[in-house]
Design a protein around this motif. Structure first.
Motif, PDB file in Angstrom:
ATOM      1  N   CYS A 283     127.009  -2.736   2.606  1.00 55.79           N
ATOM      2  CA  CYS A 283     125.805  -2.830   1.751  1.00 55.79           C
ATOM      3  C   CYS A 283     125.086  -4.055   1.782  1.00 55.79           C
ATOM      4  N   GLU A 284     123.848  -3.926   2.238  1.00 57.27           N
ATOM      5  CA  GLU A 284     122.949  -5.323   2.357  1.00 57.27           C
ATOM      6  C   GLU A 284     122.996  -5.858   0.833  1.00 57.27           C
ATOM      7  N   ALA A 285     122.627  -4.940  -0.109  1.00 56.97           N
ATOM      8  CA  ALA A 285     122.561  -5.302  -1.611  1.00 56.97           C
ATOM      9  C   ALA A 285     123.486  -4.411  -2.439  1.00 56.97           C
ATOM     10  N   ILE A 286     123.889  -4.926  -3.397  1.00 61.62           N
ATOM     11  CA  ILE A 286     124.571  -4.122  -4.465  1.00 61.62           C
ATOM     12  C   ILE A 286     124.370  -4.268  -5.905  1.00 61.62           C
ATOM     13  N   ALA A 329     123.611 -15.523   0.418  1.00 59.42           N
ATOM     14  CA  ALA A 329     123.353 -14.549  -0.516  1.00 59.42           C
ATOM     15  C   ALA A 329     123.612 -13.175  -0.466  1.00 59.42           C
ATOM     16  N   ILE A 330     124.246 -12.456  -1.040  1.00 59.23           N
ATOM     17  CA  ILE A 330     124.357 -11.067  -1.229  1.00 59.23           C
ATOM     18  C   ILE A 330     123.621 -10.291  -2.528  1.00 59.23           C
ATOM     19  N   VAL A 331     122.601  -9.764  -2.137  1.00 62.50           N
ATOM     20  CA  VAL A 331     121.617  -9.522  -3.055  1.00 62.50           C
ATOM     21  C   VAL A 331     122.268  -8.542  -4.031  1.00 62.50           C
ATOM     22  N   HIS A 332     122.032  -8.868  -5.167  1.00 66.46           N
ATOM     23  CA  HIS A 332     122.581  -8.216  -6.416  1.00 66.46           C
ATOM     24  C   HIS A 332     121.425  -7.901  -7.254  1.00 66.46           C
ATOM     25  N   PHE A 333     121.358  -6.433  -7.715  1.00 66.70           N
ATOM     26  CA  PHE A 333     120.135  -6.014  -8.579  1.00 66.70           C
ATOM     27  C   PHE A 333     120.913  -5.945  -9.974  1.00 66.70           C
ATOM     28  N   ASN A 334     120.194  -6.899 -10.597  1.00 69.28           N
ATOM     29  CA  ASN A 334     120.891  -6.617 -12.240  1.00 69.28           C
ATOM     30  C   ASN A 334     120.837  -5.351 -12.851  1.00 69.28           C
ATOM     31  N   GLU A 335     121.764  -4.720 -13.605  1.00 68.90           N
ATOM     32  CA  GLU A 335     121.648  -3.578 -14.504  1.00 68.90           C
ATOM     33  C   GLU A 335     121.431  -2.589 -13.492  1.00 68.90           C
ATOM     34  N   VAL A 336     121.915  -2.478 -12.091  1.00 71.66           N
ATOM     35  CA  VAL A 336     121.752  -1.371 -11.090  1.00 71.66           C
ATOM     36  C   VAL A 336     120.166  -0.988 -11.112  1.00 71.66           C
TER      37      VAL A 336
END
Length: 543
Positions: A283-286, A329-336
């Motif tokens: 996963c590039e972002a989670i 950084a591993i891009v994380h998107f808050n609150e999916v």
């Protein structure tokens, strides 16, 4: 009038007085115009509030409402849009969403989420907001809606993006990144979809696939299991890493009300587990949902999210001892929020290619006010996400960051935030959303600004002082224009090293989105063609 509420009864009870006061003011204003408001659902005396608290409850309430009746959806709090979405989708009468202009509870945030959800669903609506409900802006708008069933706000700050105005080097860079994404393809790791009723934050697969973006649907139960298998020694090493960089943890002894060291250790275990799962699934972002499911099992995911979004973060090793994406950084998107996930992915690619800061996060458009200290004349927004921002955004970085216990009414298992005050600097802001069954992007420029200590404290304490805060001034967009246009509760922000570099990054990101088929709209700014040195050949995604 209807009022959508939280799924968590503790929040509904605590926020009810603010909602009740707002509804009374709206009813007074309607009455003064010769009409009356009928509340479509009663106060729940046994529960201590009057909110719609589930999707089924909302469906049952709307089943008894005249489908042609004018509907006011009044929001002084965070609300779960799916509680009322089913009823509003089939409603034929005029719809008005209204929020109070206050920082105490996220009423503005809740209303913007509902607006974005209605936009995605293709439901027509009007919208209003007010601090006192007796100002000319609100009363004129309310009168217009009552008399005509519609209300439009000027959005003259919006113009279509034209990639042809960029210099050739920047167009070529955008095309090369788009080609890489389409050819090699990208995975967004989604830990359970649909956080907190955010229908607007779910992107259908068929809209992502043509971009070369695919979802890996992951279970939060798998994340819980992976967290529990992380050795405590590894977690303590992550905790010590943050302490060594000067981060402060406000610890206590009562886990029900205070942040404890064990809660932090469990958060560090979750961080390690999340990095390893992102690596295993490519996963590039989670995006971690947390607020449903995990909130009953683990401390808050916020500390995890802030660490993930920072290039300078604790190392995590694979079984063979190699380090996973070291220094990246591993891009994380808050609150999916999948719209934010796609946005964050594009931002990371563009900024890394341009040598600009890659740390990016979403924030809530929580509230805004004039500077009561008098140090500035412009309107200053409070951007505030509910728990974590990357330390690179904070004054002092890691040493300027702190962790406080998440509020018990939202987070029964505790856990710490990753809080700080955003440093002054140049910003690119954006938001991807869905309208007319197509991905759209609004993008513009802003500045994070410093305020006198007392004014900064006033703003933080008027909202949630445990959460990271950014004092932001939008370029070319005033308060009401932003509220009228914005189609989401969230806004994506990223820094650049100078005004010219921010302008360039905005242009390349807009061109990348356009190349991928996203309709891009410039908000409050225009693209100025200029000459840049050619970027180095694009190398594709990070490891």
């Amino acid at each position: 009038m209807v009022a959508s509420g939280d799924l968590r009864e503790s929040a509904n009870v605590q926020c009810w007085p603010a909602q009740q006061a707002m509804e009374a003011r709206i009813a007074e204003a309607v009455s003064a115009m010769g009409h009356s408001v009928c509340r479509a659902h009663p106060l729940k005396a046994d529960k201590g509030h009057g909110f719609i608290a589930s999707q089924r409850e909302g469906m049952d309430i709307f089943a008894d409402i005249d489908p042609e009746a004018p509907i006011i959806v009044a929001e002084a709090v965070w609300q779960y849009s799916h509680h009322v979405l089913a009823g509003l989708v089939s409603h034929k009468g005029p719809i008005l969403t209204v929020a109070n202009w206050a920082g105490e509870w996220p009423g503005l945030v809740g209303m913007l989420n509902l607006n974005g959800s209605l936009t995605k669903a293709g439901v027509g609506y009007s919208t209003l907001w007010s601090e006192s409900f007796d100002d000319a802006f609100f009363l004129t708008g309310l009168k217009t809606w009552i008399e005509t069933g519609t209300l439009d706000h000027p959005i003259t700050h919006v113009r279509p993006f034209d990639a042809a105005r960029l210099v050739e080097e920047d167009r070529r860079l955008a095309t090369s990144i788009a080609d890489d994404i389409r050819h090699r393809k990208v995975i967004l790791g989604v830990f359970d979809e649909g956080c907190m009723g955010m229908y607007n934050a779910i992107v259908p697969d068929e809209l992502l696939m043509p971009l070369g973006v695919y979802k890996e649907r992951l279970s939060q139960s798998a994340l819980y299991h992976a967290t529990m298998t992380v050795e405590e020694e590894e977690a303590r090493a992550v905790y010590q890493w943050m302490l060594d960089r000067g981060m402060r943890f406000h610890l206590g002894r009562d886990p029900a009300l205070e942040l404890t060291q064990q809660q932090v250790i469990d958060q560090c275990r979750m961080y390690i587990a999340a990095v390893r799962m992102a690596d295993v699934f490519g996963c590039e972002a989670i995006g971690i949902q947390y607020q449903q499911g995990l909130k009953d099992l683990l401390p808050a995911s916020d500390l995890v999210e802030g660490m993930l979004n920072n290039d300078d973060r604790p190392d995590v090793r694979r079984e063979d001892g190699s380090i996973i994406r070291q220094g990246q950084a591993i891009v994380h998107f808050n609150e999916v929020d999948e719209c934010a996930g796609l946005d964050g992915l594009l931002t990371n690619r563009v900024h890394r290619a341009l040598g600009q800061p890659v740390e990016t996060t979403l924030h809530d458009l929580r509230w805004g006010d004039v500077d009561r200290s008098g140090s500035r004349d412009d309107f200053i927004w409070v951007f505030e996400i509910s728990g974590a921002a990357p330390p690179a955004h904070h004054e002092g970085g890691w040493a300027g960051s702190e962790s406080l216990r998440q509020p018990p009414m939202f987070f029964p298992a505790g856990g710490g935030t990753l809080r700080g005050v955003a440093k002054p600097g140049e910003l690119v802001w954006s938001r991807i959303y869905i309208e007319d069954n197509r991905l759209q992007m609004d993008i513009g420029r802003a500045q994070a600004v410093s305020l006198p200590e007392m004014e900064a404290r006033r703003r933080s304490e008027a909202t949630n002082p445990q959460w990271p805060i950014m004092h932001a001034v939008l370029t070319g967009v005033d308060r009401d224009a932003m509220m009228a246009r914005h189609k989401a509760n969230h806004i994506q922000v990223v820094y650049a090293n100078s005004p010219n570099e921010a302008d360039r990054a905005m242009g390349v990101k807009a061109a990348l989105a356009t190349e991928l088929g996203i309709a891009v709209h410039l908000c409050g700014v225009d693209i100025q063609s200029s000459t840049h040195s050619a970027p180095e050949a694009y190398q594709g995604a990070s490891e």
